[in-house]
Each structure stands twice: as C-alpha cells, then as structure tokens.
Scaffold this motif. Sequence first.
Motif, PDB file in Angstrom:
ATOM      1  N   PRO A 168       1.173  -0.975  -0.165  1.00 35.41           N
ATOM      2  CA  PRO A 168      -0.119  -0.155   0.222  1.00 35.41           C
ATOM      3  C   PRO A 168       0.883   1.206   0.164  1.00 35.41           C
ATOM      4  O   PRO A 168       0.931   2.494  -0.310  1.00 35.41           O
ATOM      5  CB  PRO A 168      -1.176  -0.604   1.047  1.00 35.41           C
ATOM      6  CG  PRO A 168      -1.047  -1.701   1.702  1.00 35.41           C
ATOM      7  CD  PRO A 168       0.105  -2.246   1.016  1.00 35.41           C
ATOM      8  N   ARG A 169       1.414   1.183   0.483  1.00 32.01           N
ATOM      9  CA  ARG A 169       2.849   2.927   0.351  1.00 32.01           C
ATOM     10  C   ARG A 169       4.375   2.719   0.135  1.00 32.01           C
ATOM     11  O   ARG A 169       5.275   3.049   1.009  1.00 32.01           O
ATOM     12  CB  ARG A 169       2.836   3.140   2.008  1.00 32.01           C
ATOM     13  CG  ARG A 169       1.407   3.091   2.395  1.00 32.01           C
ATOM     14  CD  ARG A 169       0.617   4.627   1.422  1.00 32.01           C
ATOM     15  NE  ARG A 169       1.640   5.834   0.951  1.00 32.01           N
ATOM     16  CZ  ARG A 169       1.138   6.638   1.872  1.00 32.01           C
ATOM     17  NH1 ARG A 169       0.783   6.687   2.585  1.00 32.01           N
ATOM     18  NH2 ARG A 169       1.902   7.969   1.544  1.00 32.01           N
ATOM     19  N   ALA A 170       4.669   1.226  -0.328  1.00 35.67           N
ATOM     20  CA  ALA A 170       5.908   0.901  -0.596  1.00 35.67           C
ATOM     21  C   ALA A 170       6.834   1.776  -1.386  1.00 35.67           C
ATOM     22  O   ALA A 170       7.804   2.686  -1.284  1.00 35.67           O
ATOM     23  CB  ALA A 170       5.900  -0.099  -1.793  1.00 35.67           C
ATOM     24  N   ASP A 171       5.657   2.685  -2.421  1.00 34.79           N
ATOM     25  CA  ASP A 171       7.169   3.247  -3.258  1.00 34.79           C
ATOM     26  C   ASP A 171       7.270   4.596  -2.162  1.00 34.79           C
ATOM     27  O   ASP A 171       7.841   5.672  -1.659  1.00 34.79           O
ATOM     28  CB  ASP A 171       6.255   4.610  -3.966  1.00 34.79           C
ATOM     29  CG  ASP A 171       6.084   3.621  -5.489  1.00 34.79           C
ATOM     30  OD1 ASP A 171       6.282   2.686  -5.697  1.00 34.79           O
ATOM     31  OD2 ASP A 171       4.796   3.823  -6.071  1.00 34.79           O
ATOM     32  N   PHE A 172       6.153   4.967  -1.304  1.00 31.24           N
ATOM     33  CA  PHE A 172       6.537   6.054  -0.183  1.00 31.24           C
ATOM     34  C   PHE A 172       8.386   5.646   0.659  1.00 31.24           C
ATOM     35  O   PHE A 172       8.395   6.672   0.920  1.00 31.24           O
ATOM     36  CB  PHE A 172       5.212   6.817   0.662  1.00 31.24           C
ATOM     37  CG  PHE A 172       5.655   6.952   2.062  1.00 31.24           C
ATOM     38  CD1 PHE A 172       5.460   8.288   1.650  1.00 31.24           C
ATOM     39  CD2 PHE A 172       5.900   6.872   3.227  1.00 31.24           C
ATOM     40  CE1 PHE A 172       5.868   9.713   3.108  1.00 31.24           C
ATOM     41  CE2 PHE A 172       6.388   7.389   4.246  1.00 31.24           C
ATOM     42  CZ  PHE A 172       6.107   8.592   3.989  1.00 31.24           C
ATOM     43  N   PHE A 173       7.735   4.454   1.263  1.00 29.17           N
ATOM     44  CA  PHE A 173       8.989   4.009   1.625  1.00 29.17           C
ATOM     45  C   PHE A 173       9.855   3.822   1.029  1.00 29.17           C
ATOM     46  O   PHE A 173      11.125   4.046   1.466  1.00 29.17           O
ATOM     47  CB  PHE A 173       8.240   2.379   2.491  1.00 29.17           C
ATOM     48  CG  PHE A 173       7.408   3.035   3.999  1.00 29.17           C
ATOM     49  CD1 PHE A 173       7.944   3.952   4.947  1.00 29.17           C
ATOM     50  CD2 PHE A 173       5.676   3.151   3.384  1.00 29.17           C
ATOM     51  CE1 PHE A 173       7.049   4.031   5.707  1.00 29.17           C
ATOM     52  CE2 PHE A 173       5.449   3.082   5.107  1.00 29.17           C
ATOM     53  CZ  PHE A 173       6.052   3.962   5.972  1.00 29.17           C
ATOM     54  N   ARG A 174      10.384   3.106   0.300  1.00 25.20           N
ATOM     55  CA  ARG A 174      11.284   3.551  -0.303  1.00 25.20           C
ATOM     56  C   ARG A 174      11.914   5.316  -0.607  1.00 25.20           C
ATOM     57  O   ARG A 174      13.081   5.071  -0.927  1.00 25.20           O
ATOM     58  CB  ARG A 174      11.146   2.691  -1.676  1.00 25.20           C
ATOM     59  CG  ARG A 174      10.546   1.414  -2.122  1.00 25.20           C
ATOM     60  CD  ARG A 174      10.619   0.852  -3.101  1.00 25.20           C
ATOM     61  NE  ARG A 174      10.225  -0.612  -3.409  1.00 25.20           N
ATOM     62  CZ  ARG A 174       9.598  -1.137  -4.304  1.00 25.20           C
ATOM     63  NH1 ARG A 174       9.765  -0.797  -5.847  1.00 25.20           N
ATOM     64  NH2 ARG A 174       9.061  -2.175  -4.682  1.00 25.20           N
ATOM     65  N   ARG A 175      10.882   5.447  -1.090  1.00 20.87           N
ATOM     66  CA  ARG A 175      11.781   7.279  -1.196  1.00 20.87           C
ATOM     67  C   ARG A 175      12.206   7.371  -0.041  1.00 20.87           C
ATOM     68  O   ARG A 175      13.589   8.305   0.476  1.00 20.87           O
ATOM     69  CB  ARG A 175      10.270   8.255  -1.415  1.00 20.87           C
ATOM     70  CG  ARG A 175       9.900   8.126  -3.618  1.00 20.87           C
ATOM     71  CD  ARG A 175       8.971   9.608  -3.797  1.00 20.87           C
ATOM     72  NE  ARG A 175       8.093   9.560  -2.458  1.00 20.87           N
ATOM     73  CZ  ARG A 175       6.894   8.538  -2.440  1.00 20.87           C
ATOM     74  NH1 ARG A 175       6.646   8.360  -4.088  1.00 20.87           N
ATOM     75  NH2 ARG A 175       5.726   8.986  -2.050  1.00 20.87           N
ATOM     76  N   GLU A 176      11.570   7.094   1.516  1.00 24.15           N
ATOM     77  CA  GLU A 176      12.139   7.664   2.691  1.00 24.15           C
ATOM     78  C   GLU A 176      13.242   6.830   3.078  1.00 24.15           C
ATOM     79  O   GLU A 176      14.353   7.140   3.572  1.00 24.15           O
ATOM     80  CB  GLU A 176      11.329   7.451   3.713  1.00 24.15           C
ATOM     81  CG  GLU A 176       9.686   7.925   3.555  1.00 24.15           C
ATOM     82  CD  GLU A 176      10.695   9.200   4.031  1.00 24.15           C
ATOM     83  OE1 GLU A 176      11.286   9.912   5.430  1.00 24.15           O
ATOM     84  OE2 GLU A 176       9.698  10.704   3.844  1.00 24.15           O
ATOM     85  N   LEU A 177      13.128   5.602   1.938  1.00 27.25           N
ATOM     86  CA  LEU A 177      14.847   4.372   2.076  1.00 27.25           C
ATOM     87  C   LEU A 177      15.524   5.888   1.233  1.00 27.25           C
ATOM     88  O   LEU A 177      17.072   5.940   1.640  1.00 27.25           O
ATOM     89  CB  LEU A 177      14.582   3.549   1.825  1.00 27.25           C
ATOM     90  CG  LEU A 177      15.789   2.214   1.829  1.00 27.25           C
ATOM     91  CD1 LEU A 177      16.446   1.994   3.283  1.00 27.25           C
ATOM     92  CD2 LEU A 177      15.676   1.051   1.070  1.00 27.25           C
ATOM     93  N   GLY A 178      15.830   6.034   1.017  1.00 34.13           N
ATOM     94  CA  GLY A 178      16.493   7.051  -0.137  1.00 34.13           C
ATOM     95  C   GLY A 178      16.728   8.125   0.839  1.00 34.13           C
ATOM     96  O   GLY A 178      18.273   8.833   0.863  1.00 34.13           O
TER      97      GLY A 178
END
Length: 343
Positions: A168-178
């Motif tokens: 559901p929020r994979a894109d958001f958390f990948r951005r946060e990982l970066g």
Amino acid sequence: MTLNLRPLWARLARPVLLPAGLALSMAMVAVPLAANSEFRAGDPPYLERDEVQAFIDEQVAAGREREALEAMFAAVDPQQRILDLISSPAEARPWKDYRPIFMTDERIERGRDFMQEHERWLKRAEDRFGVEPNLVAAIIGVETFYGRNTGGFRVFDALVTLGFDYPPRADFFRRELGEFLTLVDEEGLDARETRGSYAGAMGRGQFISSSYRHYAVDFDGSGQRDLLNSWPDAIGSVANYFREHHWNHGEPVVARARVEGDAHEDLISRNYQARFDLEELAEHGIHPAEEVDADGRYSFIRLEGDDGYEYYLGYPNFYVITRYNRSPLYAMAVHQLAEALAE
C-alpha cells in the motif's frame, strides 16, 4: 561503525530540501487493515528481488557504493512485527479509547517536569520560532513520552521491510529509504544501528528521514542536527516544523460545537483545513457552542467519546497539528495535553 555510502564529493554537497508537503510524520502513512493482515515478510532474500536490485541501481547512479549497499541489504532481517504494527495503528481506535493513552496523570506530571528541566531551550524556541513551550512539550510527550520511548527497530530494516513488503505504501517508504541513506551521510549516523519506530521515525520528536532533512535544526550550535541525543536540537526542530507549517502563536486550536440533524456528515473528511465559514456550517446544522470569531473559517471535527460523539470547530492551528500527524485523534490529544501542561 557508520557506513559511508557515497564518495567524498557527494558527501560534501548541500542537501536538497524537500517541499513541505513531502515531509510527513510517520503516523500519517499507515493504512489501517484487519488484524490478520495479508502482508507477510518473507522469501526470497532481499538481494534476490528484482525491485531491490533496481533500487540499488538507482542509488549507485546517484553516487553510492554498490558493495556497501549490497552488504546492508544482505544483513536485513524482514520484520513481520513491523507489518503487523503498521496494519493496526493506534489512530484506528475511537477517541474514547485513544485519549486515555495520552491524557494520564503521569504524562502530565512528567510533562511539567520536562518543561521546567528544559525551560531555557523551550523559551529560546518560542522566541525564535513563535511556538509555545507547552505545545512543543506536548508533541514530544505524545510521540516518545519525553524521550522515554524512541523506538527499538533498526530504521534501515524498518524502511526496507515497508518499502518492499508493504504494497500500500511501498513507493513512499522506498523514497524514505533513499532519504535515510542521504541523511546517514549528512549527519554521520550509523546506517545499521540507528533505531526508531516501526515506521522509521527517529529521535525524541519522531521525525522520518525526509522531515529530519528538511526541518531539523542545530539548535545547540554543535555543528550537527542531532535529534537522537540532543534535547535542544529536538526542541528546536519540533518548533521549526510548526513554524514552517504556519503555526499562529497564541491563537486557539478548537472550539466546542453542537449539531442539528444529519447534514453535518457531509462535512466529515480527513482534510482538516479551516475552510468553512459559520454560514456554511450553519447550513449543515453545525453551530459553535462557545464564542468564536464571526469572520473566521473552521474545519469540522467529530470524535467518538464516552457519551457519544463530540463535535468541534477546528481553527487553522488544528490543521497545523495534523501536518505533524494527519489523525484528528492525535491532534486533539496533543492539544489537550498542551492545555494540561499550561495550567
């Protein structure tokens, strides 16, 4: 030992600040699901996943070292507990069950002690950023019980788990990982040992990586923005967050309201911007139950209390609190705790 993931030229570059709308607090991103969530951390290992390799490729293209990144991903343990927690956040509870978590005698008493102990820095933050000491204390009190509970999950593991096992929020958390990897270089954090909440929020005010990069301040003049160990930096950064989101010093937060009929349900939403005037509210059967500015604009808030629904008009300052955490329950808990601390 801190892993430096970029070459020296990249570490010396100035950080790129994010637009305010992208710097979100952690509880804003949870998607409440049933207790038996279908999302499960599992096989194959992260390094064998195409989407992880694509993420690593992106980071390498940005100047980071592939070997260091692959070593970090190889050491990640998927956290099923994280997926369970984000699937059932506290904000999914009704107000009558949520309020008692934060409005306790112990939290109020500890908050008053906190304000005395850090009076100097709270006053400095008020003078510089225009945010009342009791509000800053209330945010820290709700977020971490004044630094007692800052989270025990490795931030990298949490962001990897959510970025690659929480669709559901994979894109958001990948951005946060970066963002986290950039933050590691900028602030000299230990990429593998920095700990925080199940959703990757860090420090005494619980900032996610993008918020840390955009709003954190070096308030004690140490040369580092240290939200994990420096009380001055934590206090100043919370106050700066509120200034950047247009907090109005000395202005009210909510006013009690009463309703007639069912038309008020049309104004219930997750957007708490103060956009309704009293005439429009009255057309929907909503009336202030105390004196308010006749020319003001308000949001409409309905919370499920012990004796039925409670109704409020939200001033612009209520909306500002929801920028720290979108939940109206959170914003009301912060407001009521701040009021208790001011008494």
